[in-house]
Design a protein around this motif. Structure first.
Motif, mmCIF file in Angstrom:
data_model
loop_
_atom_site.group_PDB
_atom_site.id
_atom_site.type_symbol
_atom_site.label_atom_id
_atom_site.label_comp_id
_atom_site.label_asym_id
_atom_site.label_seq_id
_atom_site.Cartn_x
_atom_site.Cartn_y
_atom_site.Cartn_z
ATOM 1 N N VAL A 58 0.863 -1.188 0.000
ATOM 2 C CA VAL A 58 0.000 0.000 0.000
ATOM 3 C C VAL A 58 0.897 1.235 0.000
ATOM 4 O O VAL A 58 1.676 1.444 0.931
ATOM 5 C CB VAL A 58 -0.934 0.021 1.228
ATOM 6 N N LEU A 59 0.794 2.029 -1.075
ATOM 7 C CA LEU A 59 1.567 3.267 -1.167
ATOM 8 C C LEU A 59 0.910 4.386 -0.385
ATOM 9 O O LEU A 59 1.585 5.251 0.162
ATOM 10 C CB LEU A 59 1.710 3.704 -2.627
ATOM 11 N N GLY A 60 -0.415 4.393 -0.385
ATOM 12 C CA GLY A 60 -1.140 5.450 0.300
ATOM 13 C C GLY A 60 -2.571 5.519 -0.175
ATOM 14 O O GLY A 60 -3.131 4.547 -0.689
ATOM 15 N N TYR A 61 -3.136 6.697 -0.022
ATOM 16 C CA TYR A 61 -4.552 6.903 -0.303
ATOM 17 C C TYR A 61 -4.730 8.208 -1.061
ATOM 18 O O TYR A 61 -3.899 9.112 -0.956
ATOM 19 C CB TYR A 61 -5.338 6.953 1.010
ATOM 20 N N VAL A 62 -5.818 8.299 -1.795
ATOM 21 C CA VAL A 62 -6.206 9.542 -2.446
ATOM 22 C C VAL A 62 -7.627 9.844 -1.988
ATOM 23 O O VAL A 62 -8.548 9.069 -2.239
ATOM 24 C CB VAL A 62 -6.145 9.443 -3.988
ATOM 25 N N ASP A 63 -7.765 10.965 -1.266
ATOM 26 C CA ASP A 63 -9.079 11.434 -0.854
ATOM 27 C C ASP A 63 -9.600 12.398 -1.907
ATOM 28 O O ASP A 63 -8.846 13.227 -2.427
ATOM 29 C CB ASP A 63 -9.016 12.154 0.493
ATOM 30 N N VAL A 64 -10.881 12.302 -2.214
ATOM 31 C CA VAL A 64 -11.532 13.213 -3.148
ATOM 32 C C VAL A 64 -12.301 14.228 -2.313
ATOM 33 O O VAL A 64 -13.229 13.876 -1.589
ATOM 34 C CB VAL A 64 -12.493 12.458 -4.089
ATOM 35 N N VAL A 65 -11.863 15.483 -2.393
ATOM 36 C CA VAL A 65 -12.483 16.554 -1.625
ATOM 37 C C VAL A 65 -12.961 17.604 -2.617
ATOM 38 O O VAL A 65 -12.178 18.416 -3.089
ATOM 39 C CB VAL A 65 -11.489 17.172 -0.612
ATOM 40 N N GLY A 66 -14.229 17.536 -2.967
ATOM 41 C CA GLY A 66 -14.736 18.405 -4.028
ATOM 42 C C GLY A 66 -14.063 18.029 -5.326
ATOM 43 O O GLY A 66 -14.112 16.883 -5.752
ATOM 44 N N ALA A 67 -13.389 18.994 -5.941
ATOM 45 C CA ALA A 67 -12.671 18.728 -7.193
ATOM 46 C C ALA A 67 -11.177 18.520 -6.948
ATOM 47 O O ALA A 67 -10.408 18.412 -7.889
ATOM 48 C CB ALA A 67 -12.874 19.893 -8.156
ATOM 49 N N VAL A 68 -10.774 18.442 -5.685
ATOM 50 C CA VAL A 68 -9.363 18.312 -5.335
ATOM 51 C C VAL A 68 -9.061 16.873 -4.933
ATOM 52 O O VAL A 68 -9.835 16.225 -4.235
ATOM 53 C CB VAL A 68 -9.006 19.264 -4.168
ATOM 54 N N PHE A 69 -7.909 16.377 -5.383
ATOM 55 C CA PHE A 69 -7.425 15.057 -5.009
ATOM 56 C C PHE A 69 -6.273 15.252 -4.021
ATOM 57 O O PHE A 69 -5.306 15.943 -4.320
ATOM 58 C CB PHE A 69 -6.950 14.284 -6.239
ATOM 59 N N VAL A 70 -6.400 14.653 -2.846
ATOM 60 C CA VAL A 70 -5.400 14.789 -1.791
ATOM 61 C C VAL A 70 -4.642 13.472 -1.678
ATOM 62 O O VAL A 70 -5.231 12.443 -1.348
ATOM 63 C CB VAL A 70 -6.061 15.151 -0.445
ATOM 64 N N ALA A 71 -3.333 13.510 -1.956
ATOM 65 C CA ALA A 71 -2.489 12.318 -1.868
ATOM 66 C C ALA A 71 -1.968 12.191 -0.444
ATOM 67 O O ALA A 71 -1.367 13.125 0.094
ATOM 68 C CB ALA A 71 -1.323 12.425 -2.848
ATOM 69 N N LEU A 72 -2.228 11.032 0.159
ATOM 70 C CA LEU A 72 -1.799 10.741 1.526
ATOM 71 C C LEU A 72 -0.885 9.526 1.485
ATOM 72 O O LEU A 72 -1.298 8.451 1.059
ATOM 73 C CB LEU A 72 -3.012 10.454 2.415
ATOM 74 N N GLY A 73 0.360 9.695 1.909
ATOM 75 C CA GLY A 73 1.316 8.603 1.866
ATOM 76 C C GLY A 73 1.339 7.805 3.148
ATOM 77 O O GLY A 73 1.277 8.369 4.237
ATOM 78 N N GLY A 74 1.413 6.486 3.014
ATOM 79 C CA GLY A 74 1.518 5.606 4.164
ATOM 80 C C GLY A 74 0.606 4.408 4.033
ATOM 81 O O GLY A 74 -0.425 4.476 3.367
ATOM 82 N N PRO A 75 0.987 3.291 4.651
ATOM 83 C CA PRO A 75 0.213 2.056 4.502
ATOM 84 C C PRO A 75 -1.097 2.016 5.292
ATOM 85 O O PRO A 75 -1.978 1.234 4.977
ATOM 86 C CB PRO A 75 1.172 0.975 4.984
ATOM 87 N N TRP A 76 -1.221 2.870 6.324
ATOM 88 C CA TRP A 76 -2.453 2.896 7.125
ATOM 89 C C TRP A 76 -3.059 4.276 7.021
ATOM 90 O O TRP A 76 -2.397 5.290 7.271
ATOM 91 C CB TRP A 76 -2.175 2.572 8.591
#
Length: 102
Positions: A58-76
């Motif tokens: 798991v590299l991380g997560y991408v949260d969708v906040v409106g029209a913005v994509f937030v890249a979050l790094g980490g396995p948890w």
């Protein structure tokens, strides 16, 4: 309370028209789920959250906040760190890929 439903009351205002035009110009809110790009794949794991993996890692997560994509790094997700905000999903994925290489 009585609402005025005459044609004048229903006519869209200049502000509403400008707002709807601006909203149409935003990037699509969600990319195609469960896609694979090389060895990297992502899938929708919550209403507005994608988990990004390279192989089984798991590299991380991408949260969708409106029209913005937030890249979050980490396995948890609970301990993931925000790395970047962007209007393009592929840039968020690339950010997570580049952190894996370092």
């Amino acid at each position: 309370m009585v609402l005025d439903m005459s044609p004048i009351a229903r006519k869209p205002s200049a502000v509403r028209l400008a707002t709807s035009d601006a909203l149409r110009q935003l990037p699509p809110r969600r990319p195609e789920p469960a896609r694979v790009e090389g060895d990297v794949r992502w899938e929708l794991v919550d209403v507005d959250r994608y988990e990004v993996r390279e192989g089984e890692v798991v590299l991380g997560y991408v949260d969708v906040v409106g029209a913005v994509f937030v890249a979050l790094g980490g396995p948890w997700y609970s301990a993931a760190v925000e790395l970047r905000q962007t209007l393009r999903f592929d840039e968020a994925i690339q950010t997570l890929r580049s952190t894996r290489r370092h």
